[in-house]
Design a protein around this motif. Structure first.
Motif, PDB file in Angstrom:
ATOM      1  N   LEU A 236      -0.400  27.164 -38.046  1.00 30.29           N
ATOM      2  CA  LEU A 236      -0.520  25.737 -37.851  1.00 30.29           C
ATOM      3  C   LEU A 236      -1.167  24.742 -39.281  1.00 30.29           C
ATOM      4  O   LEU A 236      -0.561  23.628 -39.344  1.00 30.29           O
ATOM      5  N   ASP A 237      -2.060  25.419 -40.022  1.00 28.08           N
ATOM      6  CA  ASP A 237      -2.540  24.722 -41.130  1.00 28.08           C
ATOM      7  C   ASP A 237      -1.380  24.474 -42.013  1.00 28.08           C
ATOM      8  O   ASP A 237      -1.385  23.420 -42.645  1.00 28.08           O
ATOM      9  N   MET A 238      -0.479  25.590 -42.100  1.00 31.77           N
ATOM     10  CA  MET A 238       0.375  25.431 -43.258  1.00 31.77           C
ATOM     11  C   MET A 238       1.550  24.326 -42.666  1.00 31.77           C
ATOM     12  O   MET A 238       1.947  23.621 -43.720  1.00 31.77           O
ATOM     13  N   ILE A 239       1.793  24.134 -41.348  1.00 31.47           N
ATOM     14  CA  ILE A 239       2.607  22.850 -40.901  1.00 31.47           C
ATOM     15  C   ILE A 239       1.962  21.731 -41.349  1.00 31.47           C
ATOM     16  O   ILE A 239       2.530  20.573 -42.025  1.00 31.47           O
ATOM     17  N   LYS A 240       0.629  21.591 -41.172  1.00 28.19           N
ATOM     18  CA  LYS A 240      -0.188  20.478 -41.375  1.00 28.19           C
ATOM     19  C   LYS A 240      -0.131  20.205 -42.739  1.00 28.19           C
ATOM     20  O   LYS A 240      -0.124  18.893 -43.230  1.00 28.19           O
ATOM     21  N   ASN A 241       0.129  21.186 -43.439  1.00 30.89           N
ATOM     22  CA  ASN A 241      -0.245  21.037 -45.173  1.00 30.89           C
ATOM     23  C   ASN A 241       1.147  20.779 -45.713  1.00 30.89           C
ATOM     24  O   ASN A 241       1.106  20.864 -46.924  1.00 30.89           O
ATOM     25  N   GLY A 242       2.262  20.862 -45.039  1.00 26.09           N
ATOM     26  CA  GLY A 242       3.392  20.267 -45.617  1.00 26.09           C
ATOM     27  C   GLY A 242       4.438  21.532 -45.853  1.00 26.09           C
ATOM     28  O   GLY A 242       5.370  21.432 -46.657  1.00 26.09           O
TER      29      GLY A 242
ATOM     30  N   VAL B 285       6.991  22.287 -43.858  1.00 27.61           N
ATOM     31  CA  VAL B 285       8.330  21.705 -43.799  1.00 27.61           C
ATOM     32  C   VAL B 285       8.719  21.183 -44.905  1.00 27.61           C
ATOM     33  O   VAL B 285      10.033  21.367 -45.286  1.00 27.61           O
ATOM     34  N   ASP B 286       8.144  20.248 -45.618  1.00 24.58           N
ATOM     35  CA  ASP B 286       8.440  19.629 -46.581  1.00 24.58           C
ATOM     36  C   ASP B 286       8.954  20.441 -47.811  1.00 24.58           C
ATOM     37  O   ASP B 286       9.669  20.401 -48.603  1.00 24.58           O
ATOM     38  N   GLU B 287       8.085  21.363 -47.819  1.00 27.42           N
ATOM     39  CA  GLU B 287       8.230  22.623 -48.903  1.00 27.42           C
ATOM     40  C   GLU B 287       9.672  23.345 -48.858  1.00 27.42           C
ATOM     41  O   GLU B 287      10.287  23.387 -49.949  1.00 27.42           O
ATOM     42  N   VAL B 288      10.022  23.692 -47.640  1.00 25.04           N
ATOM     43  CA  VAL B 288      11.186  24.167 -47.437  1.00 25.04           C
ATOM     44  C   VAL B 288      12.275  23.514 -47.671  1.00 25.04           C
ATOM     45  O   VAL B 288      13.227  23.949 -48.239  1.00 25.04           O
ATOM     46  N   GLU B 289      12.172  22.262 -47.250  1.00 24.84           N
ATOM     47  CA  GLU B 289      13.121  21.179 -47.577  1.00 24.84           C
ATOM     48  C   GLU B 289      13.524  21.209 -48.960  1.00 24.84           C
ATOM     49  O   GLU B 289      14.464  20.752 -49.410  1.00 24.84           O
ATOM     50  N   ARG B 290      12.325  20.924 -49.963  1.00 24.29           N
ATOM     51  CA  ARG B 290      12.610  20.737 -50.945  1.00 24.29           C
ATOM     52  C   ARG B 290      13.015  21.863 -51.768  1.00 24.29           C
ATOM     53  O   ARG B 290      13.930  22.053 -52.703  1.00 24.29           O
ATOM     54  N   LEU B 291      12.863  22.998 -51.301  1.00 22.47           N
ATOM     55  CA  LEU B 291      13.662  24.216 -51.570  1.00 22.47           C
ATOM     56  C   LEU B 291      14.999  24.212 -51.548  1.00 22.47           C
ATOM     57  O   LEU B 291      15.897  24.879 -52.317  1.00 22.47           O
ATOM     58  N   LEU B 292      15.205  23.922 -50.372  1.00 21.55           N
ATOM     59  CA  LEU B 292      17.035  23.852 -50.095  1.00 21.55           C
ATOM     60  C   LEU B 292      17.574  22.798 -51.039  1.00 21.55           C
ATOM     61  O   LEU B 292      18.666  22.888 -51.462  1.00 21.55           O
ATOM     62  N   GLU B 293      16.871  21.568 -51.284  1.00 24.58           N
ATOM     63  CA  GLU B 293      17.292  20.583 -52.068  1.00 24.58           C
ATOM     64  C   GLU B 293      17.454  21.010 -53.507  1.00 24.58           C
ATOM     65  O   GLU B 293      18.469  20.498 -54.313  1.00 24.58           O
ATOM     66  N   MET B 294      16.624  22.123 -53.963  1.00 21.39           N
ATOM     67  CA  MET B 294      16.781  22.599 -55.212  1.00 21.39           C
ATOM     68  C   MET B 294      17.988  23.484 -55.493  1.00 21.39           C
ATOM     69  O   MET B 294      17.979  24.021 -56.692  1.00 21.39           O
ATOM     70  N   GLY B 295      18.726  23.857 -54.190  1.00 21.66           N
ATOM     71  CA  GLY B 295      19.707  24.704 -54.471  1.00 21.66           C
ATOM     72  C   GLY B 295      19.229  26.168 -54.110  1.00 21.66           C
ATOM     73  O   GLY B 295      20.145  27.188 -54.073  1.00 21.66           O
ATOM     74  N   TYR B 296      18.193  26.268 -53.786  1.00 22.32           N
ATOM     75  CA  TYR B 296      17.806  27.856 -53.021  1.00 22.32           C
ATOM     76  C   TYR B 296      18.413  27.930 -51.652  1.00 22.32           C
ATOM     77  O   TYR B 296      17.319  27.579 -51.045  1.00 22.32           O
TER      78      TYR B 296
END
Length: 320
Positions: A222-228, A230-241
């Protein structure tokens, strides 16, 4: 007790290992003791070697890394190959460099295979078979990893019980070895027996009651979700990973990709992460019960941990 003078030169470096299941509290505890004893932390977590993957791997923060020197974090990009053999080579170089300066490495992580090959050597690689590799990959794409995992259970149950059902790379490699040699990869590993000992090691496994640990796991997700996360994974996908990369298939990242693709809701994804992380912790307990030389200490028993470190320093290295 502070480290003072070296009694005598030793051929093998001393290392201290703190292993333990996910969410047991390794980071806070090792920071505390590393600062107290002047140790340098060497990462032995197979996910924390990847750059840009911080929240979902529970990587030490930048501030925590300023407090105590850390090594083998952010070593490769998510699309670069990394395995236990590479880890052992890099970790050995770091350990010997720390030792050459009069320091003592504190190796921290929960990846059992990495700690095994570091302290007991590595089974010599069986040459790859490109034709078999290609065929198995094509078959996996057609029938799915579940079918391939069940096949592994039939031909090599020992390896199957140690491999996650979604670990595509290790499942296909084990099947490749079996089809190439006619023998399970576990047979080659047993012959090796992981008997090399390049270091003198104090090996500690940190544990908690299962109910307490599972509660900590659920809260940390739950803390991981609160700390971002979702945004981290979205950023990785945008970087082409892409989602097919090995680290992107890890617990937490795979479910967040599915959520971002609209394949499941956020609550469902969170519950699945919590469930799979609890299962992973259970496998970590199983693994380390079979590993020789580990002393099991409750993660809150700091006095016992201090006593063990003091005893090692007094007996092996240093005068008071």
């Amino acid at each position: 007790m502070k480290i003072k003078t070296l009694k005598e030169e030793r051929n093998k470096p001393l290392i201290i290992i703190f292993a333990g299941p996910t969410a047991v509290g390794k980071t806070a505890l090792t920071l505390r003791l590393a600062r107290e004893y002047g140790l340098e932390i060497v990462n032995a977590d197979s996910m924390q070697v990847y750059r840009f993957m911080d929240i979902g791997t529970a990587k030490p923060s930048k501030m925590e890394r300023l407090i105590v020197p850390h090594h083998l974090l952010d070593v490769v990009d998510p699309d670069e190959h990394f395995d236990a053999g590479i880890f052992r080579e890099l970790a050995d170089g770091v350990i010997r460099e720390i030792w050459s300066r009069g320091g003592v490495p504190l190796v921290v992580g929960g990846t059992g295979l990495y700690l095994r090959v570091l302290t007991r050597g590595i089974c010599k690689g069986i040459p790859g078979n490109p034709e078999v590799q290609k065929r198995l990959k094509m078959e996996c794409e057609k029938v799915g990893i579940g079918v391939m995992y069940r096949r592994l259970q039939d031909v090599d149950p020992d390896t199957a019980c140690r491999v996650h059902p979604n670990d595509r790379q290790r499942i296909l490699r084990a099947l490749e070895v079996f089809e190439t040699t006619g023998l399970p990869i576990s047979v080659f590993q047993k012959k090796h027996r992981f008997s090399e000992s390049p270091y003198r090691a104090l090996k500690i496994f940190l544990f908690r009651d299962r109910h307490e640990l599972y509660g900590r796991i659920d809260r940390r997700v739950l803390d991981m979700i609160k700390n971002g996360l979702v945004d981290e994974v979205e950023r990785l996908l945008e970087m082409g990973y892409g989602p097919d990369l090995k680290p992107m298939q890890a617990i937490g990242y795979r479910q967040m990709v599915e959520y971002l693709r609209g394949e499941k809701g956020l609550e469902e994804a969170v519950r699945e992460i919590q469930k799979e992380t609890r299962h992973y912790a259970k496998r970590q307990f199983t693994w380390f019960r079979k590993e020789p030389g580990y002393e099991w200490v409750h993660a809150d028993d700091v006095d016992t941990l201090r006593h063990k470190i003091d005893s090692v320093f007094e007996e092996e290295f240093f005068s008071e």
